[in-house]
Design a protein around this motif. Structure first.
Motif: not given
Length: 470
Positions: A447-454
């Motif tokens: 998960m990225s710092p802005d809350g998205y799943i990669y």
């Protein structure tokens, strides 16, 4: 477009990948009886496809070409390739059956078609969450780790030994200064994480398989460095697993920082089962160190004579996922079993997780490892997968972007090419769901710092972003 100077196909045997349960083939004798009734195709699909793929997409490049040139694979089927993790199947098949499987593989490999690009639907509507899939990096082979820089750029490790920097969906730079990796089997450049205070200190942590000083074999290592003008500088080695070995399997190595700033990381048992129960080596363990490589004085085996002081827990096979529970803040990991018995574990200080004394899996050739699945003094998994899914990484879903998945575990499946969602309630798994089916071999989820799943996949080698939609 490929960014690699040398293309290396995935290894002959991917740790912990299987299509069968322990009950399917309990003994070598029963395998002979069962296998003799199957065609070469059936035998391949039953015993081989879990590691090599139903379409034979996972063979080691140079090794495969060498055997293909000989026109006969019966020798490698019979004897295996221990260095690359492939076991002997001498007890599983007769000579005639091995020759038939060899002929089938050679025939089908000649007909093998190139991998086609995955076409994602406009919107995916799963059980609790709708989302779209945006591709943010492509042209990769085996993307292993992902880290997010403060400016929004993404660092992606490539197992063959390259570190890429992507920006806005395009390759921005190939980072220089990466140490030479031991690109053997499952080894190579692995995980990448930023220090929790990266904006203040600039430290990047990278795990990789490092060659031994004499060039013979190697083992897992971790170093940290700073990024300046797309070059890794001020490099410091923090950890190097011992002993060195020529085995090409079970390197680990995922990393995670906890709330106190300790760095936890995993090292597989390197294909030698007994390593996991022996405290005098680093293999088959989860370790804990300070961010600068120092040993915490309260590590559980610091005062145990002969024990490696970095060890936090032991009895692991090949852990390739590790994360912190969003509420309890405790460490969880997932790891590859053999054929069956992949696990999710709650990692405790000084705990023994049993491999190979207890396991729900069996050997790749169907023979028994142990009849024990539980033993006093050894921890039980929170959950186990049989058949194996090949769990490559794991991440708890946090934040508010995915309300339907909040608190759930996402785990990659190398074997079945999907992302698995696991709901954990009161320490028990209450729900499972397959996401991104047939998207590719899911190597990493984060998960990225802005809350998205990669999610990073191989075959095809891409990184995608899951964007919630209503």
């Amino acid at each position: 477009m490929k960014f690699l100077s040398v293309f290396i196909l995935p290894l002959l045997v991917t740790a912990g990948i299987s299509l069968l349960s322990p009950e399917t083939t309990p003994t070598g004798v029963e395998i002979q009886s069962s296998a003799s009734q199957l065609s070469a195709k059936d035998n391949f699909l039953k015993y081989c496809a879990g590691c090599h793929g139903t379409k034979m997409e996972r063979f080691a490049g140079n090794t495969w070409e060498a055997f293909k040139a000989g026109g006969d694979l019966t020798g490698v089927i019979r004897s295996g390739l221990p260095v690359l993790g492939m076991p002997s199947f001498e007890k599983a098949f007769t000579q005639a059956e091995m020759k038939a499987i060899s002929d089938y593989i050679l025939e089908m490999k000649d007909k093998k078609e190139a991998t086609v690009a995955v076409k994602f639907p406009a919107v995916v509507r799963s059980k609790h969450q709708a989302f779209r899939i945006d591709t943010v990096a492509k042209g990769l082979d085996v993307p292993w780790g992902i880290a997010f820089l403060p400016d929004g750029d993404i660092l992606v490790t490539e197992r063959s030994g390259q570190l890429f920097r992507f920006s806005g969906g395009k390759l921005k730079a190939i980072i220089s200064g990466v140490p030479e990796v031991l690109a053997l089997g499952q080894g190579g450049l692995m995980d990448v994480v930023l220090h929790p205070k990266y904006k203040e200190n600039g430290w990047i942590y990278i795990s990789y398989s490092k060659k031994a000083p004499d060039g013979v074999g190697g083992n897992t290592a971790i170093f940290r460095a700073k990024l300046k003008n797309n070059q890794l500088v001020e490099q410091q080695e923090l950890f190097k697993a011992m002993p060195n070995t020529t085995s090409g399997v079970h390197f680990g190595c995922r990393m995670v920082f906890d709330d106190q700033g300790y760095l936890y990381f995993s090292v597989g048992e390197r294909g030698e089962k007994t390593n996991a129960q022996t405290l005098t080596n680093h293999c088959g363990k989860i370790h804990r160190i300070f961010d600068d490589g120092r040993i915490p004085p309260d590590n559980p085996f610091v005062k145990t004579p002969g024990a490696m002081p970095t060890i936090y827990s032991f009895g692991h096979r090949n852990p390739q996922g590790i994360d912190i529970h969003p509420v309890s803040r405790r460490i969880y990991n997932n790891e590859h079993g053999p054929r069956g018995g992949d696990e999710i574990n709650l990692v405790g200080k000084g705990n023994n997780y049993g491999w190979p004394v207890i396991t729900f899996g069996i050997n790749y050739d169907g023979t028994i490892i142990t009849k024990e699945t539980a033993k006093a003094g050894m921890e039980q998994p929170v959950f186990q997968w049989t058949p194996s899914i090949g769990p490559s990484s794991m991440k708890f879903v946090t934040g508010n972007r995915y309300p339907g998945w909040k608190g759930d575990i996402l785990s990659g499946s190398l074997s079945f090419k999907y992302l698995e969602r696991v709901r954990l309630e009161n320490g028990k798994v209450t729900e499972q769901e397959k996401l991104l089916e047939n998207a590719g071999r899911v190597r990493h989820v984060t998960m990225s710092p802005d809350g998205y799943i990669y999610v990073a996949t191989e075959s095809p080698g891409i990184v995608v972003k899951l964007v919630p939609v209503k």
